[in-house]
Structure formats: structure tokens, C-alpha cells
Design a protein around this motif. Structure first.
Motif, PDB file in Angstrom:
ATOM      1  N   VAL A  11       0.848  -1.202   0.000  1.00 54.51           N
ATOM      2  CA  VAL A  11       0.000   0.000   0.000  1.00 54.51           C
ATOM      3  C   VAL A  11       0.879   1.246   0.000  1.00 54.51           C
ATOM      4  O   VAL A  11       1.790   1.387   0.820  1.00 54.51           O
ATOM      5  CB  VAL A  11      -0.928   0.019   1.233  1.00 54.51           C
ATOM      6  N   HIS A  12       0.597   2.146  -0.946  1.00 52.32           N
ATOM      7  CA  HIS A  12       1.274   3.444  -1.009  1.00 52.32           C
ATOM      8  C   HIS A  12       0.278   4.516  -0.573  1.00 52.32           C
ATOM      9  O   HIS A  12      -0.855   4.557  -1.067  1.00 52.32           O
ATOM     10  CB  HIS A  12       1.757   3.738  -2.431  1.00 52.32           C
ATOM     11  N   LYS A  13       0.707   5.382   0.327  1.00 50.81           N
ATOM     12  CA  LYS A  13      -0.222   6.392   0.860  1.00 50.81           C
ATOM     13  C   LYS A  13       0.535   7.671   1.197  1.00 50.81           C
ATOM     14  O   LYS A  13       1.624   7.633   1.763  1.00 50.81           O
ATOM     15  CB  LYS A  13      -0.923   5.872   2.117  1.00 50.81           C
ATOM     16  N   ARG A  14      -0.080   8.802   0.883  1.00 55.89           N
ATOM     17  CA  ARG A  14       0.506  10.092   1.236  1.00 55.89           C
ATOM     18  C   ARG A  14       0.008  10.504   2.624  1.00 55.89           C
ATOM     19  O   ARG A  14      -1.205  10.607   2.847  1.00 55.89           O
ATOM     20  CB  ARG A  14       0.103  11.166   0.219  1.00 55.89           C
ATOM     21  N   PRO A  15       0.898  10.745   3.584  1.00 60.86           N
ATOM     22  CA  PRO A  15       0.450  11.173   4.921  1.00 60.86           C
ATOM     23  C   PRO A  15      -0.248  12.528   4.848  1.00 60.86           C
ATOM     24  O   PRO A  15       0.135  13.403   4.061  1.00 60.86           O
ATOM     25  CB  PRO A  15       1.750  11.270   5.723  1.00 60.86           C
ATOM     26  N   ASP A  16      -1.259  12.689   5.676  1.00 64.34           N
ATOM     27  CA  ASP A  16      -1.992  13.955   5.732  1.00 64.34           C
ATOM     28  C   ASP A  16      -2.229  14.308   7.191  1.00 64.34           C
ATOM     29  O   ASP A  16      -3.236  13.925   7.784  1.00 64.34           O
ATOM     30  CB  ASP A  16      -3.322  13.831   4.979  1.00 64.34           C
ATOM     31  N   PRO A  17      -1.306  15.057   7.815  1.00 60.51           N
ATOM     32  CA  PRO A  17      -1.480  15.402   9.224  1.00 60.51           C
ATOM     33  C   PRO A  17      -2.692  16.287   9.488  1.00 60.51           C
ATOM     34  O   PRO A  17      -3.160  16.391  10.626  1.00 60.51           O
ATOM     35  CB  PRO A  17      -0.172  16.131   9.576  1.00 60.51           C
ATOM     36  N   ASN A  18      -3.216  16.929   8.441  1.00 63.15           N
ATOM     37  CA  ASN A  18      -4.395  17.799   8.586  1.00 63.15           C
ATOM     38  C   ASN A  18      -5.683  17.097   8.190  1.00 63.15           C
ATOM     39  O   ASN A  18      -6.700  17.744   7.925  1.00 63.15           O
ATOM     40  CB  ASN A  18      -4.204  19.060   7.737  1.00 63.15           C
ATOM     41  N   LEU A  19      -5.643  15.772   8.166  1.00 59.04           N
ATOM     42  CA  LEU A  19      -6.810  14.997   7.722  1.00 59.04           C
ATOM     43  C   LEU A  19      -8.070  15.351   8.501  1.00 59.04           C
ATOM     44  O   LEU A  19      -9.159  15.466   7.936  1.00 59.04           O
ATOM     45  CB  LEU A  19      -6.506  13.498   7.884  1.00 59.04           C
ATOM     46  N   TRP A  20      -7.946  15.550   9.814  1.00 61.15           N
ATOM     47  CA  TRP A  20      -9.128  15.762  10.656  1.00 61.15           C
ATOM     48  C   TRP A  20      -9.483  17.230  10.840  1.00 61.15           C
ATOM     49  O   TRP A  20     -10.368  17.561  11.630  1.00 61.15           O
ATOM     50  CB  TRP A  20      -8.929  15.063  11.996  1.00 61.15           C
ATOM     51  N   ASP A  21      -8.795  18.111  10.090  1.00 62.04           N
ATOM     52  CA  ASP A  21      -9.196  19.513  10.061  1.00 62.04           C
ATOM     53  C   ASP A  21     -10.268  19.744   9.006  1.00 62.04           C
ATOM     54  O   ASP A  21     -10.779  20.858   8.874  1.00 62.04           O
ATOM     55  CB  ASP A  21      -7.981  20.409   9.761  1.00 62.04           C
ATOM     56  N   LYS A  22     -10.568  18.699   8.250  1.00 59.98           N
ATOM     57  CA  LYS A  22     -11.557  18.777   7.176  1.00 59.98           C
ATOM     58  C   LYS A  22     -12.770  17.921   7.531  1.00 59.98           C
ATOM     59  O   LYS A  22     -12.703  17.096   8.440  1.00 59.98           O
ATOM     60  CB  LYS A  22     -10.924  18.279   5.863  1.00 59.98           C
ATOM     61  N   PRO A  23     -13.885  18.108   6.832  1.00 60.78           N
ATOM     62  CA  PRO A  23     -15.041  17.237   7.094  1.00 60.78           C
ATOM     63  C   PRO A  23     -14.672  15.775   6.904  1.00 60.78           C
ATOM     64  O   PRO A  23     -13.899  15.441   5.989  1.00 60.78           O
ATOM     65  CB  PRO A  23     -16.068  17.693   6.035  1.00 60.78           C
ATOM     66  N   PRO A  24     -15.162  14.875   7.748  1.00 60.66           N
ATOM     67  CA  PRO A  24     -14.761  13.463   7.652  1.00 60.66           C
ATOM     68  C   PRO A  24     -15.190  12.837   6.328  1.00 60.66           C
ATOM     69  O   PRO A  24     -16.328  12.981   5.891  1.00 60.66           O
ATOM     70  CB  PRO A  24     -15.478  12.811   8.837  1.00 60.66           C
TER      71      PRO A  24
END
Length: 511
Positions: free
Chosen positions: A467-480
Motif C-alpha cells: 500500500v502506497h499512501k501520502r500522509p496527511d497530518p491535517n486529515l481531521w481539520d476537514k469534514p470526515p
């Protein structure tokens, strides 16, 4: 009565008409002068226009010449500059975002259990970065690993409080007072008090993300319910379970401290510490704010079904680590959590977040719980079914019954051709050249026989899911929203390669 002269009669309506006309004329004259004045006031503070003024503005303007001369010499941005100066003189106070150092942890333990369970705490505790204490009933012998653990505090004596619950233990009174005892320490710059047990594993970065959403100056009591419907009936759906952990804003904690001892005396029949906290919260009128990432784990067996279909919310805590099976098979419980930390360090925000996609060429459904597991299902299974946890576990009351849980579950398929092929995390790293994580999931050994259906390609020869994935530390600053995944072409035999990333605006999870 004598009749008035005709001349006087005729003069009366004329006088009224004259007065009205004079008033209207005066009002119109004043209005025109106001319009002229404010028009030039506006024009003098805006860029000059090249258009000619209307004719009525060119008449009777001799009394405004002085005003126009004085304002035309000023910079058009003079007003804006003055406003900027005023604003900078009274700037809004800077409010620091909630960080880990704003949280004080209260870890409930005992002298009898601490030596064994401290190994769970050691996994997530960050010395010199975190504040908190392990609260015991009495002192324990010195330990050589104290530098990697929170300092120990001994709870104050609670013998003056009555406890009459025959099924429980009066240590519940000691533990419920940890919040008040932390307040009495007088620590500075505290925003939240977070309670947990000695067998609770916290994903602290996600805990900070959750608490950052709330105003610590207000009254907040944040946690989650039990997975067991009967547990919630016996205690309360309004209670934050202490094992899964709960957070209390410091403003609320200070108010609780003032009344908690009186409150405790009113509830000698209650079982535990967390239901006593909730009873006091009810008296203060503060409801539970539910965050589903806190996991009490009132279950037995394999937690795979729950964690592989984790809610679309940050994973905050795991509890009852001595009760459930190790989250990764064929290893010890602490060792399994150490493996989870490998992924957690790379992308804590995305930990155990489920993505669903389809391999149309082979008619497969893939489910990725990032940093934990991958599953391949033969055939097409709709997303609304895939997001429901499979019952790989049983209830706290040992019931394998969907009605026994406080959330939707689905049974494991009896048909071998419909059961998933399961892969668990074996390795994870960050590729700096692509700024993506690369995680590997290996097949869990199983006695599952080959499926004889001819319309579906058998996944049994797949040994690895990459699995290749780009980390997103701001994932939960946006609507789920779930991440989307795509099955990529590969020439590596026995390997499936999947890309996980944010869904495009119009992208759907469908076959």
C-alpha cells in the motif's frame, strides 16, 4: 356672526400653500447640500475618476472648494492607513493551539498491577514531552525504568467514604477522585485532564487532534460508550468509560473538584469510578460529548473485525489489552503494539482508517485499514456493507449476537468463497523521494480451502499487499470522508499494489 371679508377668506389657503412650498423647498435644498458634501467626502478618499461630474454638481459648489483643496492634497490611502494603525494598536490576543503539554494524564493503577501493566503505558508515554501521573494505592519498590514512565502518585485515603456495591471494589472511589487530586496539585497552563487505565494504549497525537476542536475554557466531558449494549444499559449511554479514556476540560475539572466529595457521598451503591464521574457530571448538567475514537473494547476474541472497519474518526485509544487477543497474530500483546507504533509514527492521523476499492478485472473487493490490515474479498461487496464490522469477536457477556452490541455488526460468512483473505502489517517506511508511506501486509496463514467458483479469480496466490499512501497530518481539520484506494497494475507475482489517497471531488466508492 358677521361674515368675514372675501379677501381674508381667499388669503388663508394661499398662506398654507406658501408655507408647505417653503418647507419642501428648504428640505430639498438641505438634502442636495448633504448629497454634495458626502459625495465629495467619498470621492476625496478614493482614486480619481476620469469621468465628468454630472452638471448639477458643478453648480453652487463655491462653498465646497476649500474642502476639496484640503482633501485632494492627502494620499487616497490615508483613511486605510489610519484604520490599520488603529487595528495594530489593539490586536487580538494570540491563542496558542492545544498541544500535548496542555494535557495532564491521570493513569489509574494499583501497586499490585503496575509492575505488569506499566509496559503498556511505556509504549505511548513520551518522557519530557508529557505531563501526568500513575496513581497507585500504595508505594511500590523502586524501578530501573522510571525514566520512561510517568511519575507515581499515591492516592489520598478514602476510608471516610461509604461503598456498598457487593460486586465492585472500593478502589473505585480512590480512582474517581484522581481528577480532583490533579486539580489540587496546582499545575500551570493545563487545559485538559485525561483519564485512562494502566491497560489503555493512547494514540496521543490523535488525542491532541480531537481535543483541539473544543474550547478548554468551557465545560466539556469527552469520551465514548461501551461496545456492549448491555454494559451501556447497566451503566449509562451518557457515561465516558474510563478504560477507553475520557477528557475533562480544566474549567470543568476545577468546578468538579469543589463538589466531587459531596457528590461521591450521594452514590455509595455505584460500581465503578467512571459512573461516579458521570453521576457528578449529571448534577453539574454536563452531558457526554462522544468521540468514537475512544475504545473501551468490552469484547473478547479477535478485534480484527472492529479495527478493520474503524469509524471515520481518529483512533484515540485501545483498552482491555489483557483481555482481547493480540492485535497482530502469533506474537505477544506488547510486541503487537510495538508493530502498530511503526505505522503510527509515520501517519498517526491515518492510522486504521478504512479505504474500500475494487479490482474489476478479477472481481475482488479490497479493504485497507491503513497501518493494520488489508483484506481481499472474492466478488463484489458494496461499500455500505464493507463499513460494518464483521463479528470476529464476542460480547463482554460472551454473546455472539448482533443485538448485544451498541453498533451495527455483520456475521462472518459461512460460505468459504465469501470469506476474506486477511493480510496484516509486516513493515512500513517513508519514501522521501515520493513523500509517501510504503506499507506491506502479509497473508495470515489459514486453513481456508480454494474456492471452486469459476467466475471469480481465486486470491489464494496473493501473499503480499503493498500500500502506497501520502500522509496527511491535517486529515481531521476537514469534514470526515474516507480515503479512496485504487488497485494498481504490477508485474510482481503474488503481490497486489494499492494506492490510497484523498478522494477526488466527484469520486465514488463503487464497482
Amino acid at each position: 356672526m358677521k361674515e368675514k371679508p372675501k379677501a381674508l377668506k381667499q388669503s388663508i389657503p394661499w398662506v398654507k400653500t406658501s408655507l408647505i412650498s417653503s418647507s419642501i423647498h428648504s428640505l430639498l435644498k438641505i438634502s442636495i447640500y448633504f448629497i454634495i458634501f458626502f459625495t465629495f467626502l467619498i470621492l476625496s478618499h478614493t482614486p480619481k475618476f476620469t469621468y465628468p461630474l454630472p452638471i448639477f454638481f458643478t453648480k453652487n459648489c463655491s462653498n465646497i472648494n476649500a474642502f476639496t483643496k484640503s482633501t485632494s492634497s492627502q494620499n487616497p490611502s490615508h483613511f486605510i492607513q489610519n484604520q490599520t494603525k488603529i487595528n495594530t494598536q489593539n490586536p487580538k490576543p494570540y491563542i496558542e493551539k492545544t498541544h500535548l503539554h496542555h494535557i495532564v494524564f491521570g493513569i489509574a493503577s494499583s501497586a499490585k498491577l503496575w509492575d505488569q501493566r506499566k509496559n503498556y503505558t511505556k509504549l505511548w508515554w513520551r518522557p519530557n514531552e508529557m505531563r501526568g501521573f500513575a496513581w497507585l494505592d500504595k508505594t511500590v519498590r523502586g524501578s530501573t525504568d522510571s525514566a520512561t514512565l510517568p511519575p507515581v502518585k499515591i492516592s489520598s485515603n478514602t476510608s471516610r467514604f461509604k461503598y456498598v456495591n457487593k460486586k465492585g471494589d472500593r478502589s473505585a472511589i480512590r480512582i474517581t477522585r484522581i481528577v480532583s487530586e490533579i486539580v489540587r496539585l496546582g499545575l500551570e497552563n493545563v487545559r485538559w485532564i485525561v483519564m485512562g487505565d494502566d491497560d489503555t494504549f493512547f494514540v496521543v497525537d490523535n488525542l491532541v487532534r480531537v481535543l483541539s476542536k473544543y474550547d478548554h475554557n468551557q465545560f466539556y466531558y469527552i469520551g465514548s460508550s461501551s461496545e456492549s449494549h448491555l454494559q451501556n444499559i447497566n451503566f449509562s449511554y451518557n457515561m465516558g468509560y474510563g478504560g477507553g479514556g475520557f477528557a475533562i476540560s480544566y474549567a470543568l475539572a476545577k468546578t468538579l473538584e469543589k463538589m466531587q466529595d459531596r457528590c461521591i457521598r450521594r452514590y455509595p451503591k455505584l460500581y465503578g469510578s467512571d459512573d461516579r464521574i458521570q453521576a457528578c457530571m449529571a448534577e453539574l448538567g454536563v452531558p457526554l460529548t462522544k468521540e468514537v475514537g475512544f475504545h473501551q473494547f468490552d469484547i473478547y476474541g479477535n478485534p480484527l473485525g472492529l479495527l478493520a472497519a474503524h469509524p471515520t474518526a481518529p483512533l484515540v485509544s485501545l483498552h482491555h489489552l489483557d483481555v482481547i487477543e493480540p492485535i497482530f497474530p502469533n506474537m505477544g500483546r506488547v510486541q503487537a503494539l510495538q508493530r502498530l507504533k511503526m505505522a503510527m509514527k509515520l501517519d498517526s492521523a491515518g492510522l486504521m482508517q478504512q479505504s474500500i476499492c475494487y479490482d474489476k478485472a478479477r472481481n475482488w473487493t479490497a479493504s485497507i485499514s491503513w497501518g493494520y490490515s488489508a483484506q481481499i474479498y472474492p466478488g463484489f461487496i458494496p461499500a455500505r456493507e464493507m463499513e460494518i464490522p464483521e463479528r470476529t469477536f464476542v460480547n463482554w457477556y460472551r454473546k455472539d449476537d448482533g443485538a448485544a452490541f451498541s453498533f451495527n455488526t455483520r456475521t462472518l460468512a459461512r460460505d468459504v468463497c465469501k470469506r476474506p483473505f486477511v493480510y496484516v502489517l509486516s513493515n512500513a517506511l517513508h519514501n522521501p523521494s515520493t513523500n509517501r508511506t510504503e506499507s506491506e501486509y502479509v497473508r495470515v496463514s489459514s486453513s481456508k480451502s480454494k474456492c471452486s467458483q469459476t467466475k471469480i479469480v481465486d486470491p489464494s496466490n496473493i501473499r503480499i499487499v503493498e500500500v502506497h499512501k501520502r500522509p496527511d497530518p491535517n486529515l481531521w481539520d476537514k469534514p470526515p470522508r474516507r480515503n479512496c484506494c485504487r488497485v494498481l497494475p504490477t508485474k510482481e507475482e503474488g503481490t497486489v499494489v494499492i494506492d490510497v489517497d484523498a478522494c477526488k471531488e466527484s469520486e465514488t466508492i463503487g464497482f
